[in-house]
Design an enzyme around this catalytic site. Structure first.
Site, short mmCIF file in Angstrom:
data_model
loop_
_atom_site.label_atom_id
_atom_site.label_comp_id
_atom_site.label_asym_id
_atom_site.label_seq_id
_atom_site.Cartn_x
_atom_site.Cartn_y
_atom_site.Cartn_z
N ARG A 55 44.32 -18.29 -38.30
CA ARG A 55 45.36 -19.22 -38.75
C ARG A 55 46.65 -19.03 -37.96
NH1 ARG A 55 46.36 -20.44 -43.34
NH2 ARG A 55 48.62 -20.63 -43.30
N TYR A 56 46.89 -17.82 -37.48
CA TYR A 56 48.13 -17.57 -36.74
C TYR A 56 48.05 -18.06 -35.30
CZ TYR A 56 48.81 -14.71 -40.85
OH TYR A 56 48.91 -14.30 -42.15
N SER A 57 46.85 -18.35 -34.85
CA SER A 57 46.68 -18.90 -33.50
C SER A 57 47.34 -20.27 -33.37
CB SER A 57 45.20 -19.03 -33.14
OG SER A 57 44.53 -17.80 -33.22
N SER A 59 50.05 -21.24 -35.41
CA SER A 59 51.37 -21.24 -36.04
C SER A 59 52.40 -21.89 -35.11
CB SER A 59 51.81 -19.81 -36.36
OG SER A 59 50.96 -19.22 -37.32
N GLY A 105 35.81 -40.96 -22.33
CA GLY A 105 35.03 -40.02 -21.52
C GLY A 105 34.69 -38.77 -22.30
N ASP A 129 46.98 -44.28 -24.78
CA ASP A 129 46.59 -45.65 -24.42
C ASP A 129 46.14 -46.48 -25.62
OD1 ASP A 129 47.05 -44.94 -21.79
OD2 ASP A 129 44.96 -44.42 -21.40
#
Length: 327
Positions: A55-57, A59, A105, A129
């Protein structure tokens, strides 16, 4: 039942991608599943740039533009042997589901992974786009729109001061949504989009009609790739005898902190994607894309969303009617 979910961003970046990543990561952890970030899109998947996230990745990223996972165009992914290596990398990490944030793509790549590797795949529309079928709006569209309108407002200041015609080139590839919305919000006098045949002589006639009515300046918005706006600028100046200047907004349209709507939309889409994956049955491989239609989350097979017919049906003719009325 899905146990490990991967997430990647692919193709051109769009404001709000980080909010979508955050939505996927936090929702996956809330469901007591593991989540992995794949860096630099399909290139990173091929190179095994895969890392477990917590979860801190994610923040303090909801307000940031770009994508913390990075993105890359990897045309070599069209080759089956390269996809086989990507599938092997996913299997080595025990990843049985994948959320792909990007455009057409990216969706096509996800569909192939589902077919060839039995990987559950969900696509989220991440592109300024707004050219992806299956959704009213894509992540990043409204932030880019705000950027374009702010630029138009500034150009109007100088155009009106010098009684000048300004041509503003807007991104969009083969879709005029961003140009059209910016023209309405910016009060532009003329618009050139891919969906409507462009006649230079007709444009000159309209400009001269405006001058005859007392119009002192004008803003023309045009979608990229329709023509060379430097040449068009010279042509307009020659035919109207009015100073004409071109402005290419370029990649500035992709950057900046996402506006509130893009943050909310991306968060909703990320959470919805995880919900779909967690509920799916392993016996039926999921290959779908998420969208918002009339304010509600929807999903449809990826094959439908990348079909040419569905993309054509997406064109906002009602917006064009409004634009023609107001111009």
């Amino acid at each position: 039942m899905v146990k490990r979910i991967g997430v990647l961003t692919s193709g051109g970046d769009a404001p709000g991608m980080n909010a979508a990543i955050r939505g996927v990561v936090r929702s996956t952890l809330f469901k007591n599943k593991e989540v992995f970030g794949i860096y630099d899109g399909y290139q990173g998947l091929y190179d095994n740039q895969i890392q477990q996230l917590n979860r801190y990745s994610v923040s303090d990223i909801i307000n940031r533009g770009g994508t913390i996972l990075g993105s890359a165009r990897f045309p070599e992914f069209t080759q089956k042997e390269n996809r086989a290596r990507a599938i092997k990398n996913l299997n080595s990490h025990g990843i049985d589901a994948l959320v792909v944030i990007g455009g057409d793509g990216s969706y096509a790549g996800a569909e192939l992974l589902a077919k060839e590797g039995g990987i559950h795949c969900v696509g989220l529309p991440g592109t300024i786009d707004n050219d992806v079928a299956g959704t009213d709006y894509s992540i990043g569209f409204f932030t880019a729109l705000q950027t374009v309108v702010e630029a138009i407002d500034r150009l109007r200041d100088t155009s009106s001061s010098h009684q000048r015609i300004s041509i503003v080139e807007v991104m969009g590839r083969h879709c005029g949504d961003l140009t059209l919305a910016a023209a309405i919000a910016g009060g532009c006098e003329f618009i050139v989009i891919p969906e409507v045949p462009f006649d230079r002589k007709e444009l000159i006639t309209e400009i001269k009609a405006g001058i005859a009515k007392g119009k002192k300046h004008a803003i023309i918005t045009i979608t990229e790739r329709i023509c060379d706006i430097n040449e068009l600028s010279q042509y307009i100046e020659k035919e109207t005898k009015r100073e004409t200047r071109p402005t290419v907004l370029g990649h500035i349209q992709r950057g900046g902190a996402p506006v509130a709507y893009d943050r909310i939309l991306a968060s909703r889409m990320g959470a919805y994607a995880v919900e779909l994956l967690v509920q799916t049955d392993h016996k039926a491989i999921l290959s779908c894309c998420v969208g918002v239609q009339n304010g509600k989350m929807r999903h449809a097979p990826i094959s439908e969303c990348i079909s040419i017919d569905n993309k054509r049906q997406k064109f906002k003719e009602d917006w064009l009617d409004v634009a023609n009325t107001l111009f």
